[in-house]
Design a protein around this motif. Structure first.
Motif, PDB file in Angstrom:
ATOM      1  N   GLN A  24      -2.035   2.651  28.891  1.00  0.00           N
ATOM      2  CA  GLN A  24      -1.372   1.373  28.628  1.00  0.00           C
ATOM      3  C   GLN A  24      -0.843   0.752  29.923  1.00  0.00           C
ATOM      4  OE1 GLN A  24      -2.260   0.244  25.772  1.00  0.00           O
ATOM      5  NE2 GLN A  24      -0.437   0.287  24.499  1.00  0.00           N
ATOM      6  N   ALA A  25      -0.330   1.587  30.822  1.00  0.00           N
ATOM      7  CA  ALA A  25       0.152   1.078  32.104  1.00  0.00           C
ATOM      8  C   ALA A  25      -1.003   0.524  32.931  1.00  0.00           C
ATOM      9  CB  ALA A  25       0.873   2.189  32.869  1.00  0.00           C
ATOM     10  N   TYR A  26      -2.102   1.267  32.991  1.00  0.00           N
ATOM     11  CA  TYR A  26      -3.244   0.828  33.804  1.00  0.00           C
ATOM     12  C   TYR A  26      -3.822  -0.491  33.311  1.00  0.00           C
ATOM     13  CZ  TYR A  26      -3.674   5.274  36.355  1.00  0.00           C
ATOM     14  OH  TYR A  26      -3.468   6.355  37.175  1.00  0.00           O
ATOM     15  N   ARG A  27      -3.859  -0.666  31.972  1.00  0.00           N
ATOM     16  CA  ARG A  27      -4.519  -1.858  31.466  1.00  0.00           C
ATOM     17  C   ARG A  27      -3.659  -3.111  31.600  1.00  0.00           C
ATOM     18  NH1 ARG A  27      -4.213   0.961  26.485  1.00  0.00           N
ATOM     19  NH2 ARG A  27      -6.417   1.345  26.811  1.00  0.00           N
ATOM     20  N   THR A  28      -2.394  -2.963  31.992  1.00  0.00           N
ATOM     21  CA  THR A  28      -1.525  -4.132  32.115  1.00  0.00           C
ATOM     22  C   THR A  28      -1.028  -4.367  33.543  1.00  0.00           C
ATOM     23  OG1 THR A  28       0.344  -2.734  31.396  1.00  0.00           O
ATOM     24  CG2 THR A  28      -0.742  -4.053  29.713  1.00  0.00           C
ATOM     25  N   VAL A  29      -1.598  -3.665  34.524  1.00  0.00           N
ATOM     26  CA  VAL A  29      -1.117  -3.840  35.897  1.00  0.00           C
ATOM     27  C   VAL A  29      -1.409  -5.236  36.441  1.00  0.00           C
ATOM     28  CG1 VAL A  29      -1.246  -1.397  36.487  1.00  0.00           C
ATOM     29  CG2 VAL A  29      -3.242  -2.858  36.860  1.00  0.00           C
ATOM     30  N   ALA A  30      -2.472  -5.867  35.938  1.00  0.00           N
ATOM     31  CA  ALA A  30      -2.881  -7.147  36.515  1.00  0.00           C
ATOM     32  C   ALA A  30      -1.809  -8.220  36.372  1.00  0.00           C
ATOM     33  CB  ALA A  30      -4.186  -7.624  35.874  1.00  0.00           C
ATOM     34  N   ALA A  31      -1.020  -8.158  35.301  1.00  0.00           N
ATOM     35  CA  ALA A  31      -0.009  -9.198  35.082  1.00  0.00           C
ATOM     36  C   ALA A  31       1.010  -9.253  36.218  1.00  0.00           C
ATOM     37  CB  ALA A  31       0.714  -8.957  33.757  1.00  0.00           C
ATOM     38  N   ILE A  32       1.329  -8.091  36.815  1.00  0.00           N
ATOM     39  CA  ILE A  32       2.306  -8.050  37.891  1.00  0.00           C
ATOM     40  C   ILE A  32       1.635  -8.008  39.265  1.00  0.00           C
ATOM     41  CG2 ILE A  32       4.216  -6.682  38.859  1.00  0.00           C
ATOM     42  CD1 ILE A  32       4.858  -8.200  36.283  1.00  0.00           C
ATOM     43  N   MET A  33       0.465  -7.403  39.348  1.00  0.00           N
ATOM     44  CA  MET A  33      -0.229  -7.329  40.637  1.00  0.00           C
ATOM     45  C   MET A  33      -0.974  -8.614  40.978  1.00  0.00           C
ATOM     46  SD  MET A  33      -1.853  -3.507  40.850  1.00  0.00           S
ATOM     47  CE  MET A  33      -0.823  -2.037  40.893  1.00  0.00           C
ATOM     48  N   ALA A  34      -1.177  -9.485  39.989  1.00  0.00           N
ATOM     49  CA  ALA A  34      -2.036 -10.657  40.182  1.00  0.00           C
ATOM     50  C   ALA A  34      -1.698 -11.475  41.429  1.00  0.00           C
ATOM     51  CB  ALA A  34      -2.001 -11.535  38.937  1.00  0.00           C
ATOM     52  N   PRO A  35      -0.433 -11.901  41.635  1.00  0.00           N
ATOM     53  CA  PRO A  35      -0.160 -12.722  42.828  1.00  0.00           C
ATOM     54  C   PRO A  35      -0.486 -11.999  44.138  1.00  0.00           C
ATOM     55  CG  PRO A  35       1.651 -12.876  41.237  1.00  0.00           C
ATOM     56  CD  PRO A  35       0.771 -11.758  40.774  1.00  0.00           C
ATOM     57  N   SER A  36      -0.166 -10.708  44.226  1.00  0.00           N
ATOM     58  CA  SER A  36      -0.438  -9.954  45.453  1.00  0.00           C
ATOM     59  C   SER A  36      -1.929  -9.786  45.680  1.00  0.00           C
ATOM     60  CB  SER A  36       0.242  -8.575  45.385  1.00  0.00           C
ATOM     61  OG  SER A  36       1.641  -8.709  45.261  1.00  0.00           O
ATOM     62  N   LEU A  37      -2.672  -9.499  44.619  1.00  0.00           N
ATOM     63  CA  LEU A  37      -4.120  -9.335  44.748  1.00  0.00           C
ATOM     64  C   LEU A  37      -4.787 -10.657  45.126  1.00  0.00           C
ATOM     65  CD1 LEU A  37      -4.874  -7.020  41.683  1.00  0.00           C
ATOM     66  CD2 LEU A  37      -4.828  -6.377  44.089  1.00  0.00           C
ATOM     67  N   GLN A  38      -4.324 -11.739  44.535  1.00  0.00           N
ATOM     68  CA  GLN A  38      -4.892 -13.044  44.885  1.00  0.00           C
ATOM     69  C   GLN A  38      -4.645 -13.358  46.352  1.00  0.00           C
ATOM     70  OE1 GLN A  38      -2.967 -15.293  41.633  1.00  0.00           O
ATOM     71  NE2 GLN A  38      -5.008 -15.928  40.998  1.00  0.00           N
ATOM     72  N   GLN A  39      -3.479 -12.983  46.860  1.00  0.00           N
ATOM     73  CA  GLN A  39      -3.165 -13.238  48.262  1.00  0.00           C
ATOM     74  C   GLN A  39      -3.983 -12.344  49.197  1.00  0.00           C
ATOM     75  OE1 GLN A  39       0.993 -12.850  49.167  1.00  0.00           O
ATOM     76  NE2 GLN A  39       0.729 -13.208  51.357  1.00  0.00           N
ATOM     77  N   ASP A  40      -4.084 -11.054  48.883  1.00  0.00           N
ATOM     78  CA  ASP A  40      -4.775 -10.114  49.774  1.00  0.00           C
ATOM     79  C   ASP A  40      -6.280 -10.293  49.773  1.00  0.00           C
ATOM     80  OD1 ASP A  40      -2.309  -9.146  50.330  1.00  0.00           O
ATOM     81  OD2 ASP A  40      -2.676  -7.091  49.641  1.00  0.00           O
ATOM     82  N   PHE A  41      -6.858 -10.592  48.589  1.00  0.00           N
ATOM     83  CA  PHE A  41      -8.311 -10.661  48.481  1.00  0.00           C
ATOM     84  C   PHE A  41      -8.823 -12.075  48.220  1.00  0.00           C
ATOM     85  CE2 PHE A  41      -7.408  -6.216  47.060  1.00  0.00           C
ATOM     86  CZ  PHE A  41      -8.048  -5.571  48.123  1.00  0.00           C
ATOM     87  N   GLY A  42      -7.931 -13.054  48.159  1.00  0.00           N
ATOM     88  CA  GLY A  42      -8.353 -14.439  47.933  1.00  0.00           C
ATOM     89  C   GLY A  42      -9.041 -14.633  46.592  1.00  0.00           C
ATOM     90  N   LEU A  43      -8.502 -14.009  45.544  1.00  0.00           N
ATOM     91  CA  LEU A  43      -9.160 -14.053  44.246  1.00  0.00           C
ATOM     92  C   LEU A  43      -8.945 -15.393  43.555  1.00  0.00           C
ATOM     93  CD1 LEU A  43      -8.310 -10.543  42.724  1.00  0.00           C
ATOM     94  CD2 LEU A  43     -10.248 -11.216  44.147  1.00  0.00           C
ATOM     95  N   SER A  44      -9.998 -15.882  42.906  1.00  0.00           N
ATOM     96  CA  SER A  44      -9.889 -17.042  42.032  1.00  0.00           C
ATOM     97  C   SER A  44      -9.421 -16.571  40.666  1.00  0.00           C
ATOM     98  CB  SER A  44     -11.261 -17.715  41.898  1.00  0.00           C
ATOM     99  OG  SER A  44     -12.183 -16.826  41.277  1.00  0.00           O
ATOM    100  N   ALA A  45      -9.223 -17.515  39.745  1.00  0.00           N
ATOM    101  CA  ALA A  45      -8.838 -17.144  38.382  1.00  0.00           C
ATOM    102  C   ALA A  45      -9.920 -16.294  37.730  1.00  0.00           C
ATOM    103  CB  ALA A  45      -8.583 -18.399  37.549  1.00  0.00           C
ATOM    104  N   GLN A  46     -11.208 -16.636  37.999  1.00  0.00           N
ATOM    105  CA  GLN A  46     -12.299 -15.844  37.446  1.00  0.00           C
ATOM    106  C   GLN A  46     -12.307 -14.444  38.039  1.00  0.00           C
ATOM    107  OE1 GLN A  46     -12.464 -18.983  38.584  1.00  0.00           O
ATOM    108  NE2 GLN A  46     -14.153 -20.129  37.638  1.00  0.00           N
ATOM    109  N   GLY A  47     -12.022 -14.331  39.345  1.00  0.00           N
ATOM    110  CA  GLY A  47     -11.981 -13.020  39.986  1.00  0.00           C
ATOM    111  C   GLY A  47     -10.876 -12.151  39.428  1.00  0.00           C
ATOM    112  N   LEU A  48      -9.739 -12.772  39.141  1.00  0.00           N
ATOM    113  CA  LEU A  48      -8.623 -12.037  38.560  1.00  0.00           C
ATOM    114  C   LEU A  48      -8.986 -11.543  37.158  1.00  0.00           C
ATOM    115  CD1 LEU A  48      -5.719 -11.125  39.017  1.00  0.00           C
ATOM    116  CD2 LEU A  48      -4.963 -13.284  38.014  1.00  0.00           C
TER     117      LEU A  48
END
Length: 407
Positions: A24-48
């Motif tokens: 359950q923790a692994y499947r919900t990490v994106a909600a909190i990691m999203a801004p950091s991942l978008q910044q580090d890897f330049g992710l678009s909404a589709q990439g996220l």
């Protein structure tokens, strides 16, 4: 001494639930990691959406294999063999130099976590009386759901203090402890006892799964299964953080606090609906009614009611979506006892392949909204409302299971 077998069952179920909590923790990490991942890897909404969906694609795609593993080798052996892949995936994600490696890590985590909830439901179906299935499953969902609390404020604090990589390292360590708990406490029943491993060939196991599709009511069950849980996980695990940050200007930790609130309320729903389970004769009407109510709440949230209004809607929605435990009880009663394990694994597969599909679809909706200059949260929430309503309609209009006693 008379309660010793009962205590032993609960101890084993709790150990299995620890692994489920980590999934359950692994499947919900994106909600909190999203801004950091978008910044580090330049992710678009589709990439996220791809990042979050990869876990669920791997998780859902392996349900058939895990169901066969449980039938042929047992609950304990299946979890002990698979869960180390989740640990390896978390470590790989923590060290990922690029987005491709991060996706590979997510796939490994999804494969490793694939049996986590399935083994809990199969264990309950085999070790507890049928009339306790909904209530015990609801309790397991509540306890396992505490894993989502880790991806609220605690993970947000860890990311702000160090980085998102530290979050994956922490989850890897907790996963090791969960694996050790299963190794220490879970045991397979002796041959001939309830829940013991059935000796059959791989071909026989595959034919058993194929037989499920000969039941007309399977299709409606799978249609709603693919979108009900997916709607909550897509909101909580992917878009809740961006929604709070973009729509209301909250900080990452403040968004984490909202995630904790939503999660705590969501933990109450499954055991509540499990205890209120009306039984086979009216359960499906409850499922349709609460499914439509959930779709309506998503639609209301799409309009945006201010921070207080949105929080109120999210709290009610998180509670109402607890009706999903009734779907598991519906599956438990919709098939002959000999097919229960396979039916539950097929239903679980539909749930998590559905999460991958719904997250991908909402990623497309978010990308289209961004291109058109529309508010992304409103479009995503509206899409979730439409998807859930379609699933409820399929469940209501497609053939129903036979009445009790007609299997």
């Amino acid at each position: 001494m008379s309660n010793s077998p009962e205590r032993q069952r609960w101890k084993m179920l709790l150990a299995l639930t620890c692994a489920f909590a980590l999934s359950q923790a692994y499947r919900t990490v994106a909600a909190i990691m999203a801004p950091s991942l978008q910044q580090d890897f330049g992710l678009s909404a589709q990439g996220l959406g791809l990042f979050s969906g990869m876990f669920h694609l791997a998780f859902g795609g392996l349900q058939l294999a895990m169901g066969i593993g449980v039938d042929m080798h047992g609950v304990r052996r299946t979890v002990l063999a698979a869960f180390p892949l989740a640990i390896a995936g978390a470590l790989l994600s923590a060290m990922a130099p690029g987005f491709g490696t991060l996706l590979l890590g997510q796939a490994l985590i999804g494969i490793g976590c694939a049996p986590a909830f399935l083994v809990c439901t199969v264990f309950i179906a085999r070790q507890f009386p049928p009339h306790r299935f909904a209530s015990v499953s609801g309790l397991v969902l509540a306890i396992g759901g505490m894993g989502m609390l880790l991806t609220g404020t605690p993970l947000a604090w860890l990311i702000e203090a160090w980085s998102w990589r530290a979050g994956f390292l922490a989850l890897a360590l907790l996963s090791v402890l969960a694996w050790l708990a299963v190794l220490r406490w879970v045991r397979e029943p002796a041959a001939g006892q309830a829940g013991s491993v059935r000796r059959e060939t791989l071909g026989g196991a595959l034919r058993g799964f194929a037989q499920l599709f000969t039941f007309p009511h399977t299709w409606g069950i799978l249609a709603l299964g693919a979108v009900s849980y997916a709607s909550f996980v897509t909101l909580r695990g992917l878009w809740l953080g961006p929604m709070m940050v973009e729509r209301h200007g909250l900080s990452l930790v403040e968004a984490g606090n909202v995630a904790v609130l939503v999660t705590v309320v969501a933990l109450v729903g499954p055991p509540l609906f499990g205890r209120l389970d009306p039984g086979e004769r009216t359960r499906r009407r409850w499922i349709v009614g609460y499914g439509l109510a959930s779709a309506a709440l998503f639609a209301v949230a799409a309009f945006g009611l201010g921070l207080a209004g949105d929080l109120a809607v999210l709290v009610v929605l998180s509670l109402v979506l607890g009706f999903m435990v009734l779907q598991y009880a519906d599956v438990r009663s919709a098939y002959p006892m000999a097919m229960t394990g396979r039916a539950l694994s097929l239903f679980t597969m539909s749930m998590f392949l559905g999460v991958a599909l719904v997250q991908w679809l909402t990623g497309l909706a978010a990308g289209a909204a961004q291109a058109a200059g529309l508010p992304i949260p409103a479009v995503v929430l509206g899409a979730l409302a439409a998807i859930l309503a379609a699933g409820v309609a399929a469940f209501a209009w497609l053939p129903r299971p036979p009445r009790p006693g007609q299997h």
